[in-house]
Design an enzyme around this catalytic site. Sequence first.
Site, PDB file in Angstrom:
ATOM      1  N   LYS A  62     189.830  93.510  28.391  1.00 46.50           N
ATOM      2  CA  LYS A  62     189.408  92.843  27.161  1.00 46.50           C
ATOM      3  C   LYS A  62     188.444  91.700  27.450  1.00 46.50           C
ATOM      4  O   LYS A  62     187.463  91.509  26.716  1.00 46.50           O
ATOM      5  CB  LYS A  62     190.636  92.354  26.397  1.00 46.50           C
ATOM      6  CG  LYS A  62     191.447  93.525  25.825  1.00 46.50           C
ATOM      7  CD  LYS A  62     192.809  93.056  25.358  1.00 46.50           C
ATOM      8  CE  LYS A  62     193.585  94.192  24.696  1.00 46.50           C
ATOM      9  NZ  LYS A  62     194.994  93.789  24.457  1.00 46.50           N
ATOM     10  N   ASP A 119     195.181  94.957  31.433  1.00 47.17           N
ATOM     11  CA  ASP A 119     194.797  95.089  30.027  1.00 47.17           C
ATOM     12  C   ASP A 119     193.967  93.871  29.587  1.00 47.17           C
ATOM     13  O   ASP A 119     192.909  94.015  28.963  1.00 47.17           O
ATOM     14  CB  ASP A 119     196.065  95.225  29.170  1.00 47.17           C
ATOM     15  CG  ASP A 119     195.759  95.284  27.699  1.00 47.17           C
ATOM     16  OD1 ASP A 119     195.345  96.352  27.226  1.00 47.17           O
ATOM     17  OD2 ASP A 119     195.917  94.256  27.010  1.00 47.17           O
ATOM     18  N   GLY A 161     209.991  97.743  21.965  1.00 46.48           N
ATOM     19  CA  GLY A 161     208.754  98.495  21.786  1.00 46.48           C
ATOM     20  C   GLY A 161     207.498  97.667  22.018  1.00 46.48           C
ATOM     21  O   GLY A 161     206.393  98.090  21.683  1.00 46.48           O
ATOM     22  N   ARG A 171     199.002 118.638  20.154  1.00 43.23           N
ATOM     23  CA  ARG A 171     200.234 119.026  19.475  1.00 43.23           C
ATOM     24  C   ARG A 171     199.962 119.459  18.031  1.00 43.23           C
ATOM     25  O   ARG A 171     198.906 119.167  17.475  1.00 43.23           O
ATOM     26  CB  ARG A 171     201.200 117.833  19.446  1.00 43.23           C
ATOM     27  CG  ARG A 171     201.610 117.355  20.809  1.00 43.23           C
ATOM     28  CD  ARG A 171     202.185 115.944  20.742  1.00 43.23           C
ATOM     29  NE  ARG A 171     201.145 114.961  20.408  1.00 43.23           N
ATOM     30  CZ  ARG A 171     201.372 113.670  20.215  1.00 43.23           C
ATOM     31  NH1 ARG A 171     202.605 113.190  20.300  1.00 43.23           N
ATOM     32  NH2 ARG A 171     200.381 112.851  19.933  1.00 43.23           N
ATOM     33  N   GLU A 200     185.428  97.417  17.506  1.00 40.65           N
ATOM     34  CA  GLU A 200     186.137  96.216  17.054  1.00 40.65           C
ATOM     35  C   GLU A 200     187.604  96.254  17.447  1.00 40.65           C
ATOM     36  O   GLU A 200     188.200  95.232  17.806  1.00 40.65           O
ATOM     37  CB  GLU A 200     186.008  96.097  15.526  1.00 40.65           C
ATOM     38  CG  GLU A 200     186.731  94.930  14.886  1.00 40.65           C
ATOM     39  CD  GLU A 200     186.165  93.581  15.303  1.00 40.65           C
ATOM     40  OE1 GLU A 200     185.049  93.251  14.893  1.00 40.65           O
ATOM     41  OE2 GLU A 200     186.847  92.855  16.061  1.00 40.65           O
ATOM     42  N   LYS A 251     189.946 100.328  24.966  1.00 42.54           N
ATOM     43  CA  LYS A 251     189.383  99.221  25.747  1.00 42.54           C
ATOM     44  C   LYS A 251     189.005  99.636  27.162  1.00 42.54           C
ATOM     45  O   LYS A 251     188.039  99.134  27.734  1.00 42.54           O
ATOM     46  CB  LYS A 251     190.328  98.033  25.793  1.00 42.54           C
ATOM     47  CG  LYS A 251     191.738  98.396  26.193  1.00 42.54           C
ATOM     48  CD  LYS A 251     192.729  97.353  25.680  1.00 42.54           C
ATOM     49  CE  LYS A 251     194.135  97.890  25.767  1.00 42.54           C
ATOM     50  NZ  LYS A 251     194.657  98.390  24.515  1.00 42.54           N
ATOM     51  N   ILE A 269     192.416  91.580  14.875  1.00 40.55           N
ATOM     52  CA  ILE A 269     191.674  90.318  14.730  1.00 40.55           C
ATOM     53  C   ILE A 269     190.185  90.613  14.746  1.00 40.55           C
ATOM     54  O   ILE A 269     189.691  91.244  15.670  1.00 40.55           O
ATOM     55  CB  ILE A 269     191.968  89.350  15.895  1.00 40.55           C
ATOM     56  CG1 ILE A 269     193.466  89.130  16.057  1.00 40.55           C
ATOM     57  CG2 ILE A 269     191.245  88.030  15.690  1.00 40.55           C
ATOM     58  CD1 ILE A 269     193.811  88.331  17.310  1.00 40.55           C
ATOM     59  N   GLY A 295     193.482  93.774  18.731  1.00 34.29           N
ATOM     60  CA  GLY A 295     194.062  94.563  17.642  1.00 34.29           C
ATOM     61  C   GLY A 295     193.239  94.407  16.386  1.00 34.29           C
ATOM     62  O   GLY A 295     192.046  94.722  16.358  1.00 34.29           O
ATOM     63  N   GLY A 321     199.603  96.771  17.458  1.00 34.18           N
ATOM     64  CA  GLY A 321     200.338  97.293  16.319  1.00 34.18           C
ATOM     65  C   GLY A 321     199.533  98.338  15.599  1.00 34.18           C
ATOM     66  O   GLY A 321     198.316  98.261  15.530  1.00 34.18           O
TER      67      GLY A 321
END
Lengths: 403, 403
Positions: free
Chosen positions: A200, A196, A182, A44, A124, A100, A131, A129, A298
């Site tokens: 991880k 997910d 969200g 885009r 990382e 991931k 951490i 996220g 986030g």
Amino acid sequence: MVKVAILGFGTVGSGVAEVLTKNNAHIEEKVHNSVQLKYILDVRDFPDSPFGDKIIHDFALIENDPEINVVVETIGGARIAKEFTERALRAGKSVVTSNKELVATHGYDLMQLAKEHDVSYLFEASVGGGIPIIRPLSQCLAANELTEICGILNGTTNYILTRMIKAGLSFDAALKEAQQNGYAEQDPTADIEGHDACRKICILGSLAFGRHIYPGQVPTEGITRVTLADVAYADACGRKVKLLGRAIRREDGRVMAYVAPHLVDGSAPLASVEAVFNAITVKGDAIGDVMFYGPGAGKLPTASAVVADVMDAAKHLKTRKYMSWGPGGDDVTTPPDGLESAWYVRAEAGTDAVRAAFGEVDFLARSGAPAGETAFLTAAMTRPALDGKLAGMKALSVIRILD
Amino acid sequence: MVKVAILGFGTVGSGVAEVLTKNNAHIEEKVHNSVQLKYILDVRDFPDSPFGDKIIHDFALIENDPEINVVVETIGGARIAKEFTERALRAGKSVVTSNKELVATHGYDLMQLAKEHDVSYLFEASVGGGIPIIRPLSQCLAANELTEICGILNGTTNYILTRMIKAGLSFDAALKEAQQNGYAEQDPTADIEGHDACRKICILGSLAFGRHIYPGQVPTEGITRVTLADVAYADACGRKVKLLGRAIRREDGRVMAYVAPHLVDGSAPLASVEAVFNAITVKGDAIGDVMFYGPGAGKLPTASAVVADVMDAAKHLKTRKYMSWGPGGDDVTTPPDGLESAWYVRAEAGTDAVRAAFGEVDFLARSGAPAGETAFLTAAMTRPALDGKLAGMKALSVIRILD
């Protein structure tokens, strides 16, 4: 002079552009070098974005630009992201990713490719996220023989479980709320079915135990079958339902990795991890237990982890970072069948039938339980042994209890 | 080939020897080099120790041995440890330490000296025992502008407070129990008066905010004045008493660093940190809040952090590790006088007098409170403002409430 290209201008990609720009003075001071964002690749255009002038559509521009030393891949998925990652590494650029799925399915191969071209492949941001967990695992805890990784690895499911526990919402209502806020995708499958979390724990287990663990080797159960009845019985015995990813190293070197709901003791640090937060506990022979806690997803937290990797790559342009992560294979994992735990069972059965099968057990009570429903906690046993004892009963819920 | 010398064969030093030896194969694989313990310096002999043949008594042997590249300092204190550290760095050897007093009082100078001689001075084990915190702060969270560090930094005082809260022991009884269990020294001053936590917040704050913060710049209050009455009132309002070290960066760049007991909300992650465990929360502009949790002391956890630094030094013999830690000065810190909080107050005063001074407040109750004792929570205000309102009252306890 470090020049950076970002692949994908979505949530994480735009967060990376923002952190790189906003904290630039601070970043350059720490890196002892200039760090500049040169391109953002997306299909885009973003004419109204402050980064609009950096948007390009042709990956070859990045691949062929000798000024670019670090490529940030935030495209996601294991297809085009894989192709671009490989091409960037082959072109002698370090790659930093939050992807991931790609790391869990092709991490070893991509690290080998990075090694061949004397650059780094850093990830990382792919777990937890913002951490810090990948670097502590590979460096800070390096003196330990690690024995177990166990964590709340998915913020969406932890949010749903927290709302079930605290507000008494049903799974469906909590999922809907998460979507409205969200915290869950419109297609929530990857989160609620545990895929997910599975990716991880593959990444964490591979890093901790030194061999690639593939998602297909990890039995995975999500939270779709957890009910308010289970939450109430857990509360009755001072526990909380949490979706955990675990990777446990057996004496013989094989790794038992799996994802499943667990009952966690209310006083354990993992029990206090609520809403979209993540936490990862690591057990080592010298350190004992340590835990890393923070926002599991986030825009800015994830971007902060990506940018830390960019800074690391920028500082080590000439000294590639090693990770101890060997190839996978059939000899790496083993199903958790041999893992003994106490179990929580909710069944359509009388207490006499339960006693006949299990001997003395702890029965649990909840208000509003229908006639014929019995819930209890077993002694420690393997899952096959449990299934043997449950053979004649209609089990409605079976959840492992974390020691 | 990396050869290591350990200074001091006490608890931590012997743990380092043990971990280096026991996990040697694992360590060498990760470092891609041979890592061998060559000397242990101590004033005593240890004829019965498996490491007895490595004991030497003359530091000059280490200083003048060109084979030694890494020196581990576990002597403690800031006198002979400082001399040996300086001589080792001048001799071109990297130094790894668990000595918080030395880092807190001379860290900047020693890092400068290391820089001049192109070697590393590493101190992961000086804070939080085995919890990885120094490297995450300096690397993983590097993309963030950090705004606050806050933590339970001393295991001894956290053990005492936990026993007061959970078993109803008085401070004196809990201290005695801690001494009997080996969690407190025979002279517990450094722990219970907060000096140990003060040194650790100096190290964390210096690293987070880039300028050396000295112990003398950090107002420090221990836990000797915390009573069972305070613990009971805290419980009555859903909070726990915790000794916290905090370093908060103000908008103008100055750092408010201090050590004091706080009331922490029962649902906050820090509240679930019990016994000798430590936890450190870090706030950054991108990451939000992250927390690191684990055993804050102990032979093997601390040794595990030391050995991780040895491995890091061994991997970077030719590329020294930078830390962003500038010189100290009068312009670095400012007292926390301007920091607004709600406060818990226990006073010999009537509720009318309290209302007259504070307006409406939350009064607290406990069973067995003597006549004339009033406990309450104030609105948010600074300490000087609080002291103004308390002027006419006999305040027995004043404890800040963590937001």
